[in-house]
Design an enzyme around this catalytic site. Sequence first.
Site, PDB file in Angstrom:
ATOM      1  N   SER A 117     130.564  13.824  34.285  1.00 29.29           N
ATOM      2  CA  SER A 117     130.871  12.392  34.431  1.00 29.29           C
ATOM      3  C   SER A 117     130.495  11.908  35.828  1.00 29.29           C
ATOM      4  O   SER A 117     130.434  10.706  36.074  1.00 29.29           O
ATOM      5  CB  SER A 117     132.360  12.128  34.170  1.00 29.29           C
TER       6      SER A 117
ATOM      7  N   GLU B 297     138.516  15.051  23.177  1.00 27.44           N
ATOM      8  CA  GLU B 297     138.290  13.702  23.717  1.00 27.44           C
ATOM      9  C   GLU B 297     138.221  12.652  22.607  1.00 27.44           C
ATOM     10  O   GLU B 297     137.454  12.803  21.639  1.00 27.44           O
ATOM     11  CB  GLU B 297     136.976  13.688  24.526  1.00 27.44           C
TER      12      GLU B 297
END
Length: 273
Positions: A53, A189
Amino acid sequence: MSHVLTKSQPITVATLLNKKVAGEAISMVTCYDSAFGRIVEASTIDMVLVGDSLGNVLLGYDSTIPVTLEDMIHHTAAVTRVVKRPFVAADMPFMTYANRDDALRNAAKLMQLGGAHGVKLEGGEAICPQVAALVAAGIPVIGHLGLTPQSVHALSGYRVQAKEKSEQKRLLADAKALQDAGAFCVVLEMIPSQVAALVSKDLVVPTIGIGAGVGCDGQVLVMHDLLGFDASFNPKFLKKYADLNKIIGDSLSSFDKDVKLRKFPSPEHSFGG
Ligand code: KIV
């Protein structure tokens, strides 16, 4: 000698597995550099993820796909220079674990050059041969299921996964396959809370959720998201624990004003002759 865990004892794979047995929730946060790393080290956070990320958060990409192994080694090394107590996992970036040889060679670099304690890979049954090879080589592996950002185009965007019964069955089978291949932890997730809770109950290894409800064994958030760096990023799963966007913006305005009014530097911030 006492075996009671204190804040200063390093968190290991065994610590994390024991936490699941004891029903203690696991906290994980992303971290990409030593400035934040020092603050995490001084906290009671259990796990650090040097997430890919960082492509979105630090490098300005609109996905994690352009992130390279060199990017990950660079940032992982910055984190592990100062983070000694929490367990530090590094993401294996897009297409660096497409087969066993690549996975072994690239994970070795994240461990040797980056100082990672373990690696995280996205995917289920299809990547279990790579997971098993890494585990056989003594590398702790974290799986990642549900919304897997490296597959954002195949998934048609960042959306909640496993809403359908058939997808839920697939998710559970993938989670078990990862555990059987030796993964010691699985990130879940953006999946419905009840599904994540079921998977978490079925696995012996801990699950770490992001947008997956309170039934997971632990929770992870992206550091910059939980600190409120981006005022326009407000997904349902995110709780902002600070408003650094405002604090930093206000601080920059004050500095700019002081400079332009010649109020900074004052005598107290200046050297005498
Ligand atoms: O890269 C990352 O930050 C992640 C977390 C969202 C789990 O994979």
